[in-house]
Design an enzyme around this catalytic site. Structure first.
Site, PDB file in Angstrom:
ATOM      1  N   ASP A 139       0.866  -1.174   0.000  1.00 15.77           N
ATOM      2  CA  ASP A 139       0.000   0.000   0.000  1.00 15.77           C
ATOM      3  C   ASP A 139       0.908   1.231   0.000  1.00 15.77           C
ATOM      4  OD1 ASP A 139      -2.384   1.612   0.472  1.00 15.77           O
ATOM      5  OD2 ASP A 139      -3.242  -0.200   1.367  1.00 15.77           O
ATOM      6  N   ASP A 246      -3.162   4.694  -2.195  1.00 13.26           N
ATOM      7  CA  ASP A 246      -4.255   5.045  -1.296  1.00 13.26           C
ATOM      8  C   ASP A 246      -4.759   6.461  -1.582  1.00 13.26           C
ATOM      9  OD1 ASP A 246      -5.688   4.552   1.340  1.00 13.26           O
ATOM     10  OD2 ASP A 246      -4.614   6.385   1.832  1.00 13.26           O
ATOM     11  N   GLU A 318      -6.653   3.455  -5.805  1.00 11.15           N
ATOM     12  CA  GLU A 318      -7.922   3.513  -5.066  1.00 11.15           C
ATOM     13  C   GLU A 318      -8.715   4.654  -5.685  1.00 11.15           C
ATOM     14  OE1 GLU A 318      -9.925   3.870  -0.632  1.00 11.15           O
ATOM     15  OE2 GLU A 318      -8.222   5.114  -1.131  1.00 11.15           O
ATOM     16  N   HIS A 381     -11.596  -3.305   2.949  1.00 11.98           N
ATOM     17  CA  HIS A 381     -11.578  -3.089   4.395  1.00 11.98           C
ATOM     18  C   HIS A 381     -12.308  -1.823   4.832  1.00 11.98           C
ATOM     19  CE1 HIS A 381      -8.373  -0.736   2.666  1.00 11.98           C
ATOM     20  NE2 HIS A 381      -8.417   0.029   3.730  1.00 11.98           N
ATOM     21  N   ASP A 382     -12.915  -1.115   3.899  1.00 13.08           N
ATOM     22  CA  ASP A 382     -13.603   0.137   4.240  1.00 13.08           C
ATOM     23  C   ASP A 382     -15.116   0.041   4.134  1.00 13.08           C
ATOM     24  OD1 ASP A 382     -11.249   1.617   4.678  1.00 13.08           O
ATOM     25  OD2 ASP A 382     -11.025   2.028   2.542  1.00 13.08           O
TER      26      ASP A 382
END
Ligand code: GLC
Ligand code: CA
Length: 597
Positions: A139, A246, A318, A381-382
């Site tokens: 990431d 990210d 992302e 994961h969000d």
């Protein structure tokens, strides 16, 4: 639209249909997995049909009984991932961090957080992954650092410090000797409240798109560019296969720092949310200046030889964007490549099983991305897991088959989230005291934060589901469903979701048409069943039909130039095997994949 907004929408969308659940044997694909292809061409192109698995390291496997997953835990589970058929794992941040945002607040970009292990553990993970031809993707958080990063500690220390200009500082409005006044403008943090934090040492505000402990870096400063180029080289030299960038669309802000527009309803009245007017985000999101930065990062990744393992180093974005035209821009203009794989969030976050919307969004990815490779993604994961956004609580596994078929049998690369492979359920905390995600604490009980989708991976039926040794306390509780939903129980069962995932991934990787073929929608006026074909010269055409309803459906397809007879490659459990394109029967949320002959 950012994920916090999507959460409130999607929790409303899980339609509760009533019907009988079925559990009958399923067909398995005929082909067996081939040996890894290590030719130069294959290494260069690996990402075009890639299966990428998101690991949330904190929750995957703990080996030292502190209740927090670690790198050695991931290494220990590589054989599982190999058997599943993944080409690459993306690790959410494992760098040293105060863990305010569970790693997305980084205080050292060139090390490993001691909670997760050491650089030696990391090198060992890479070496073991490489042995299995699995790539590791890091990431890369460039929008902000932690407020504990030495750069920020320097920056906030004085207005003349050399690091001052590494972050975004601005005077407040109406400051007096005794009061800081008010923030420079109306910009808001995606985690709620003003995006400006007053800092008493130098009597200015700093900007933070996320938590106040995540100050935004100033990308107008060339030194910030150089720093991140070198951070990328540091990890690329250690053997990583690329990065997931990210919050990449928020790198730049309006240089004039003008207020965001207030969103209005159709009567011209401001739209209110929690007592504050809702704002447009065009001054702080998706500014065009990000494109040259990504071209620069692409050049850095291209310094590394794409012909040998881990092959082409890929940039994943992302990229929550409003439409396909904006997504297309993320690939870069002709001759100036940016991302190989910006996430296509248009498809996976529709959050309701609406055939027409899926059909048009998948068709967009096929016809309006100039032949670029879509990266399809449904989960991370969000966001609440698949059950909470698509499930009906009666057919969740069947619905998981529907979703995974769209994910793996469409053209392009597929990204999925740990636990989707076994059907893990969203399990939010019961009480506010149990909440770990600060945004959940802030908005409890309306929004319970993101803990519910970050619970430990469910490996087996022992205490703690095999996530951590007996007697330890996992950082988030293991959901009670783990006794039935876990790898150990699902592995030997040919009808389990895990077996379905393995078969489907194997088909994606080994069937030449599914691996490379173009995609064309079929039966396009059907509002209950989504059907498409994959086709490429020299290999049989494949048809796919997925029933979006809890009632049985029959479809009749036609593929010009074929005899119309079918050979099944994979289907949901139960029911007869269709032999002709003219009569494909599907059970509730049933899936059929077959070759046309
Ligand atoms: C991304 C991450 C999310 C994080 C945020 C700020 O959206 O996926 O987990 O909180 O960026 O870094
Ligand atoms: Ca641990």
């Amino acid at each position: 639209m950012h994920w916090t907004q999507r959460i409130s929408m999607c929790s409303l969308s899980a339609a509760m249909a009533v019907c009988l659940a079925v559990a009958l044997p399923q067909h398995t694909p005929a082909q067996s997995a081939s040996q890894a292809d290590t030719s130069a061409a294959s290494e260069q192109n690996w990402w075009k049909n890639a299966v990428i698995y998101e690991v949330y390291p904190r929750s995957f496997q703990d080996t030292n009984a502190d209740g927090i997953g670690d790198l050695n835990g991931i290494t220990q589970r590589l054989d599982y991932l190999k058997k599943l058929g993944v080409d690459a794992i993306w690790l959410t941040p494992i760098y040293p961090s105060p863990q305010v945002d569970f790693g997305y607040d980084i205080s050292d970009y060139e090390n490993i957080d001691p909670k997760y292990g050491t650089l030696a553990d990391f090198d060992h993970l890479i070496a073991e992954a490489n042995k299995r031809h699995i790539r590791v993707i890091m990431d890369m958080v460039m929008n902000h650092s932690s407020d504990k990063h030495p750069w920020f500690i320097q920056s906030r220390s004085s207005k003349t410090n050399p690091y001052r200009d590494w972050y975004v500082w601005k005077d407040g409005k109406g400051e007096t000797a005794t009061s800081p006044g008010v923030p420079p403008n109306n910009w808001e943090s995606d985690f709620g409240g003003s995006a400006w934090q007053w800092d008493p040492t130098t009597r200015q505000y700093y900007y933070h798109k996320f938590y106040a402990q995540q100050p935004d870096l100033n990308w107008n400063n060339p030194k910030v560019h150089q720093a991140f180029e070198n951070i990328m080289r540091f990890w690329l030299k250690r053997g990583v296969a690329g990065f997931r960038f990210d919050a990449i669309t928020t790198l730049f802000e309006d240089p004039q720092m003008r207020d965001e527009e207030v969103l209005k309803d159709k009567n011209g009245k401001p739209i209110m949310q929690d007592g504050r007017p809702e704002l447009d985000d065009s001054r702080t999101n998706n500014l065009p200046e990000v494109h040259p930065v990504m071209q620069e990062m692409r050049r850095v990744a291209d310094e590394f030889d794409p012909n040998t393992f881990p092959g082409k180093r890929v940039l994943i974005g992302e990229t929550y964007l409003p439409n396909i035209a904006e997504l297309l821009k993320q690939y870069g203009p002709p001759g100036k490549p940016e991302f190989e794989l910006p996430m296509d969030t248009q498809i996976g976050f529709i959050n309701q099983l609406d055939v027409n919307t899926f059909r048009s969004r998948i068709d967009d990815a096929e016809t309006r991305l100039d032949g670029n490779i879509p990266l399809i993604v449904f989960d991370n994961h969000d966001n609440p897991r698949l059950d909470a956004r698509y499930g009906d609580d009666l057919h969740n596994i069947d619905i998981d088959r529907v979703i995974s078929t769209i994910l793996f049998a469409s053209r392009g690369a597929s990204l999925f989230y740990y636990g989707d492979d076994i059907g893990m359920k969203t399990t939010p905390p019961d009480t506010r005291e149990d909440v770990k995600d600060p945004v959940g604490l802030k908005y409890w009980p309306k929004f319970k934060g993101r803990d519910g989708e970050r619970t430990p991976m469910q490996w087996d039926t022992t205490a703690n589901a095999g996530f951590c040794p007996e007697g330890c306390t996992p950082w988030l509780p293991v959901p009670p469903t783990y006794k039935a939903v876990n790898v150990e129980v699902e592995e030997p069962n040919p009808d389990s979701l895990l077996s379905w995932y393995r078969n489907l991934i194997q088909l994606k990787k080994t069937h030449p048409t599914l691996a490379q073929g173009e995609e064309t929608m079929l039966d396009t006026s059907n509002s209950k069943v989504l059907s498409w074909m994959r086709h490429t010269a020299g290999s049989p055409t494949v048809v796919v039909s997925v029933n979006f309803t809890p009632a049985p459906q029959t479809v009749s397809l036609s593929v010009p130039g074929t005899g119309g007879s079918l050979k099944t490659l994979l289907k949901s459990p139960g029911g007869a095997e269709p032999t002709s394109l003219s009569t494909i029967q599907l059970g509730p949320f049933g899936v059929y994949i077959g070759e046309v002959q």
